[in-house]
Scaffold this active site. Structure first.
Site, PDB file in Angstrom:
ATOM      1  N   TYR A 198      -4.492   4.092   7.894  1.00  0.00           N
ATOM      2  CA  TYR A 198      -5.871   3.564   7.982  1.00  0.00           C
ATOM      3  C   TYR A 198      -6.544   3.962   9.293  1.00  0.00           C
ATOM      4  O   TYR A 198      -6.444   5.100   9.722  1.00  0.00           O
ATOM      5  CB  TYR A 198      -5.897   2.033   7.818  1.00  0.00           C
ATOM      6  N   VAL A 236       1.421  -3.753   3.852  1.00  0.00           N
ATOM      7  CA  VAL A 236       1.451  -5.041   4.557  1.00  0.00           C
ATOM      8  C   VAL A 236       2.733  -5.849   4.306  1.00  0.00           C
ATOM      9  O   VAL A 236       2.944  -6.879   4.923  1.00  0.00           O
ATOM     10  CB  VAL A 236       0.204  -5.917   4.248  1.00  0.00           C
ATOM     11  N   LYS A 268       0.132   3.516  -2.781  1.00  0.00           N
ATOM     12  CA  LYS A 268      -1.102   4.317  -2.915  1.00  0.00           C
ATOM     13  C   LYS A 268      -0.830   5.825  -3.092  1.00  0.00           C
ATOM     14  O   LYS A 268      -1.451   6.443  -3.949  1.00  0.00           O
ATOM     15  CB  LYS A 268      -2.065   4.039  -1.751  1.00  0.00           C
ATOM     16  N   TYR A 281      -3.774  -2.940 -10.253  1.00  0.00           N
ATOM     17  CA  TYR A 281      -3.659  -2.714  -8.806  1.00  0.00           C
ATOM     18  C   TYR A 281      -2.685  -3.733  -8.201  1.00  0.00           C
ATOM     19  O   TYR A 281      -1.817  -3.383  -7.398  1.00  0.00           O
ATOM     20  CB  TYR A 281      -5.037  -2.818  -8.139  1.00  0.00           C
ATOM     21  N   SER A 283       0.794  -1.243   0.000  1.00  0.00           N
ATOM     22  CA  SER A 283       0.000   0.000   0.000  1.00  0.00           C
ATOM     23  C   SER A 283       0.817   1.280   0.000  1.00  0.00           C
ATOM     24  O   SER A 283       0.249   2.361  -0.142  1.00  0.00           O
ATOM     25  CB  SER A 283      -0.944   0.012   1.199  1.00  0.00           C
TER      26      SER A 283
HETATM   27  N1  GLN Z   1      -1.982  -5.876  -1.610  1.00  0.00           N
HETATM   28  C1  GLN Z   1      -2.648  -5.520  -0.409  1.00  0.00           C
HETATM   29  C2  GLN Z   1      -4.148  -5.698  -0.565  1.00  0.00           C
HETATM   30  O1  GLN Z   1      -4.624  -5.345  -1.597  1.00  0.00           O
HETATM   31  C3  GLN Z   1      -2.300  -4.120  -0.030  1.00  0.00           C
HETATM   32  C4  GLN Z   1      -2.894  -3.713   1.290  1.00  0.00           C
HETATM   33  C5  GLN Z   1      -1.915  -3.060   2.231  1.00  0.00           C
HETATM   34  O2  GLN Z   1      -0.718  -2.985   2.028  1.00  0.00           O
HETATM   35  N2  GLN Z   1      -2.461  -2.598   3.343  1.00  0.00           N
HETATM   36  O3  GLN Z   1      -4.838  -6.182   0.281  1.00  0.00           O
END
Ligand code: GLN
Length: 305
Positions: A241, A259, A64, A189, A61
């Site tokens: 988040y 993550v 993003k 994505y 993420s």
């Molecule tokens: N690839 C992860 C997902 O789409 C990215 C989410 C994250 O890093 N919080 O769930």
């Protein structure tokens, strides 16, 4: 600076034991829970680091804000805000931001999965392949590393275990917020999430955002200063988040987690920081990474508040 980073890293290492590596896809479950690294790039171009800072991991993420920058560069702020909103959801990154009521763009947010999926559809390009290549180009520039590429094993794992993200994308499509083919958008994505980076790359991205859109060494402009204000504000309110409020109290700077264990932090006008610590808390944020940022913030008075 190196001595301080070494000392804080050793002090925070025990916190790796308080988290767990992501296991929503098999490839990420192979991560080393004990790893911890930090890399700092100051606005004057100085580098400092400690620990496992050159170990590769997937950006997840942390891409993003780069998706957001590309969407802003291609469409302008007004259009992007209308399509993905800016209000914090206060929910987990993969939450379905709709109940029985109509899902609208005002409750999506660019730092959670639903908003990121919409942003993939906003990037300009004749094909989704071209859109991804443009995004990768921007990522390489921001990261100060022209070699950065996709971890194919993680990408395949994301794609074959992506039911939740598929559900989010179909919901967006149902509510008229996504026009293109769901699989094509999702491919654009999953691939960005699987881009391989290290702490240095994240620190470099943070340094550009802290330097109001200019590269730290050459001072070359990558995006307008107004866009760094936009992205940093969104990072401050939702980059971690549903942990963004607590992070604002403990650390007090704009940041984005992934993550894969990465955190990219922006200390406006002062420095960019890259963290790697794959043992995560329940919200998907690096436990030891946050602790390390908290301690660094205390030592160097980094909080913007
Ligand atoms: N690839 C992860 C997902 O789409 C990215 C989410 C994250 O890093 N919080 O769930």
């Amino acid at each position: 600076m190196e001595e301080l980073l070494e000392r804080l890293l050793e002090e925070c290492r025990p916190f790796t034991g308080k988290g767990r590596v992501a296991d929503y896809i098999p490839e990420l479950a192979k991560g080393d829970p004990d790893a911890l690294g930090i890399y700092v790039i100051g606005s004057e171009g100085k580098h400092a680091w400690a620990g496992d800072c050159r170990r590769p991991f997937t950006i997840q993420s942390v891409v993003k804000p780069i998706l957001l920058l590309q969407a802003l560069l291609d469409n302008g702020a007004e259009f992007v805000t209308r399509r993905v909103g800016v209000e914090a959801t206060g929910k987990p990154f993969d939450a379905i931001n709709a109940g029985d009521q109509e899902l609208d763009s005002g409750n999506i947010n660019p730092m959670v999965n639903m908003g990121a999926i919409v942003m993939c559809s906003l990037i300009h390009g004749h094909s989704y392949d071209e859109r991804f290549r443009r995004l990768l180009g921007l990522t390489r520039r921001l990261a100060g590393d022209g070699e950065i590429g996709v971890d194919e094993a993680v990408y395949r794992s994301e794609k074959s275990h992506g039911s939740k993200n598929r559900a989010l994308a179909y919901l967006l499509k149902f509510h008229g917020l996504l026009e293109d083919d769901v699989e094509e958008v999702l491919d654009c994505y999953f691939r960005p999430c699987s881009i391989q980076a290290d702490c240095r790359a994240l620190a470099h991205i943070g340094a550009v955002l802290s330097n109001r859109g200019r590269l730290p060494a050459s001072n070359e402009r990558v995006f307008p200063a107004a866009m760094s204000r936009y992205v940093n504000a969104v990072l401050m309110t939702c980059g971690m988040y549903d942990g963004s409020g607590e992070f604002a109290l403990r650390v007090g700077v704009p940041a984005k987690s992934g993550v894969g264990g990465g955190i990219m932090a922006v200390v406006p006008t002062r420095m960019g920081i890259g963290i790697f610590g794959p043992a995560l808390d329940r919200k998907g944020n690096s436990v030891a990474g946050i602790r390390l940022l908290e301690r660094l913030s205390q030592e160097l008075y980094l909080s913007i508040f």
